[in-house]
Write an enzyme that holds these catalytic residues in place. Structure first.
Site, mmCIF file in Angstrom:
data_model
loop_
_atom_site.group_PDB
_atom_site.id
_atom_site.type_symbol
_atom_site.label_atom_id
_atom_site.label_comp_id
_atom_site.label_asym_id
_atom_site.label_seq_id
_atom_site.Cartn_x
_atom_site.Cartn_y
_atom_site.Cartn_z
ATOM 1 N N LYS A 89 49.925 18.961 -50.267
ATOM 2 C CA LYS A 89 49.452 17.766 -50.971
ATOM 3 C C LYS A 89 50.539 16.702 -51.156
ATOM 4 O O LYS A 89 50.259 15.513 -51.179
ATOM 5 C CB LYS A 89 48.879 18.153 -52.347
ATOM 6 N N GLU A 111 42.149 12.652 -58.926
ATOM 7 C CA GLU A 111 41.271 13.744 -59.308
ATOM 8 C C GLU A 111 41.971 15.024 -58.896
ATOM 9 O O GLU A 111 42.835 14.998 -58.022
ATOM 10 C CB GLU A 111 39.934 13.635 -58.575
ATOM 11 N N SER A 378 48.680 26.594 -46.314
ATOM 12 C CA SER A 378 48.654 25.290 -46.999
ATOM 13 C C SER A 378 49.357 25.288 -48.350
ATOM 14 O O SER A 378 49.814 24.239 -48.805
ATOM 15 C CB SER A 378 47.209 24.815 -47.149
HETATM 16 C C1 PLP Z 1 43.876 21.265 -52.103
HETATM 17 C C2 PLP Z 1 44.221 22.439 -51.308
HETATM 18 C C3 PLP Z 1 43.444 22.837 -50.196
HETATM 19 C C4 PLP Z 1 42.146 22.183 -49.819
HETATM 20 O O1 PLP Z 1 42.238 20.850 -49.479
HETATM 21 P P1 PLP Z 1 42.176 20.338 -47.985
HETATM 22 O O2 PLP Z 1 42.052 18.863 -48.132
HETATM 23 O O3 PLP Z 1 40.985 20.950 -47.334
HETATM 24 O O4 PLP Z 1 43.430 20.737 -47.329
HETATM 25 C C5 PLP Z 1 43.879 23.905 -49.431
HETATM 26 N N1 PLP Z 1 45.002 24.573 -49.762
HETATM 27 C C6 PLP Z 1 45.751 24.241 -50.823
HETATM 28 C C7 PLP Z 1 46.968 25.043 -51.140
HETATM 29 C C8 PLP Z 1 45.385 23.168 -51.636
HETATM 30 O O5 PLP Z 1 46.144 22.851 -52.687
#
Ligand code: PLP
Length: 398
Positions: A89, A111, A378
């Site tokens: 993010k 948000e 992620s």
């Molecule tokens: C917010 C988040 C997601 C989901 O958001 P995407 O926009 O689909 O990437 C996935 N993994 C993590 C660790 C997140 O914080």
């Protein structure tokens, strides 16, 4: 909302700008400012400097040997969990905060679902000395207590939103309302590749660094491109971020993993591509979960970050054209993968990312020793440990 659709930001029949009249000027101002900024080498260099010196990029591409052995293929993890604030993010919030500063806006609105985007926005607000307000559903406030404290510690105001199911969809509605009222001095930092143009394109461009690095790192390490890339899909920003540099490499299979919650045949999931239909939500046409009357259907996932009833329009398009494939993993599979990756590699993944890992395990029979799989990790799982602990305790009692 009165809605005027334009051709800007279309991905086939998806995307566009479905916004109320009184937001149109702000949306157009943002789209123009983004185009000018991206064409300015100084802006791009500034963004890259912050990605390196503040976020800690490039993130590592790590060969996970014990995991590889377990699934019978070579598996690498793209370690977005190692970025400052613990997920991908921060790439997007750094880009948008720099853009806001360039536009003379000193107040950020965001948000958040799992809290990761809220924390990443609060972080850059502190970094650039900006005011920041974060909207968060009450259900998510409960699930992510520690992230609420982190945002407050960083000097942001946190506003709980109790409407509806008290999750991400309602928080976005409130953020848009705030933006409409305060767009003169405020920028709305949307956290995924969703919403009205220019957000799906802008957020993608701030996230494509993931795929550019991955492509180069993979060629350096293995001398070839991966056979498969796996990423979880909520709104779709980490997935599009890693997919984009590989779109022209048609031999690379791109696989997005949605949250199947309690199962795709129940009402408790958020598989907007797997089970959704065409509609308009938060300013864009895409695939979404809705009933026969077009009312947005409640979504469910054990991971707050995937709990969104629609998906970014570019993913709907990649699905329709067949360039990417979309599958789903259940809550239970994600919990199992959360535990298994921790045991095998000493890496505790975010519950969101655990969905991508879960699909890797599910693919085991389709893989062979020549397969070269990259999983986009992620985020890190610290935020989820309390929730998972409770779930495992409940399992133990059943
Ligand atoms: C917010 C988040 C997601 C989901 O958001 P995407 O926009 O689909 O990437 C996935 N993994 C993590 C660790 C997140 O914080």
């Amino acid at each position: 909302m009165s809605q005027a659709a334009t051709d800007a930001g279309r991905f086939g029949r998806f995307g566009g700008q479905y916004v109320p009249e009184n937001l149109m000027a702000a949306v157009e101002e943002l789209a123009a400012a983004f185009d000018v900024a991206m064409a300015d080498p100084q802006f791009v260099e500034e963004f890259n400097d912050y990605l390196r010196d503040y976020a800690g990029r490039p993130s590592l591409l790590y060969r996970a040997d014990r995991l590889s052995e377990e699934v019978g293929a070579t598996v690498y993890l793209k370690r977005e969990d190692l970025n400052h604030t613990g997920s991908h993010k921060i790439n997007n919030t750094l880009g948008q905060a720099l853009l806001a500063r360039r536009m003379g806006k000193r107040r950020l609105i965001a948000e958040t679902g799992a809290g990761m985007h809220g924390v990443a926005t609060a972080t850059v607000a502190a970094l650039f000395g900006m005011e920041c307000v974060v909207y968060m559903g009450t259900e998510d406030v409960r699930r992510q207590e520690l992230n609420v404290f982190r945002m407050q510690l960083l000097g942001s105001e946190m506003v709980p939103v109790s409407a509806g199911s008290g999750t991400l969809k309602e928080a976005i509605n409130e953020a848009i309302r705030d933006w409409m009222e305060n767009c003169q001095r405020s920028h709305y930092v949307l956290g995924s590749v969703c919403g009205t143009h220019p957000y799906p394109t802008m957020v993608r461009e701030f996230q494509t660094v993931i795929g550019r690095e991955t492509r180069q790192q993979c060629l350096e390490r293995e001398g070839r491109l991966p056979s498969h890339i796996l990423a979880c899909v909520g709104g779709g920003s980490n997935a599009i971020g890693i997919f984009h540099a590989f779109l022209a490499d048609t031999e690379v299979q791109l696989i997005g993993v949605e949250a199947a919650g309690r199962g795709l045949d129940t009402d408790l999931h958020c598989a907007s591509i797997g089970r959704g239909t065409f509609g308009v939500l938060h300013g864009a046409a895409s695939l979404m979960l809705q009933d026969e009357d077009g009312q947005v259907a409640p979504s469910h996932s054990v991971s707050a970050g995937l709990d969104y009833p629609a998906v970014g329009p570019e993913h709907a398009y990649l699905h329709e054209t067949g360039r990417a494939e979309y599958v789903a993993a259940t809550d239970e599979q994600a919990i199992d993968a959360f535990v298994r990756l921790s045991e095998l590699e000493g890496i505790i993944p975010a519950l969101e990312s655990a969905h991508a890992v879960a699909h890797l395990f599910a693919m085991k029979d389709q893989l062979d020793p020549d397969s070269l799989v990259i999983v986009n990790l992620s985020g890190r799982g610290d935020k989820d440990c309390q929730e998972v602990r409770q779930i495992l305790e409940q399992r133990g009692n059943e």
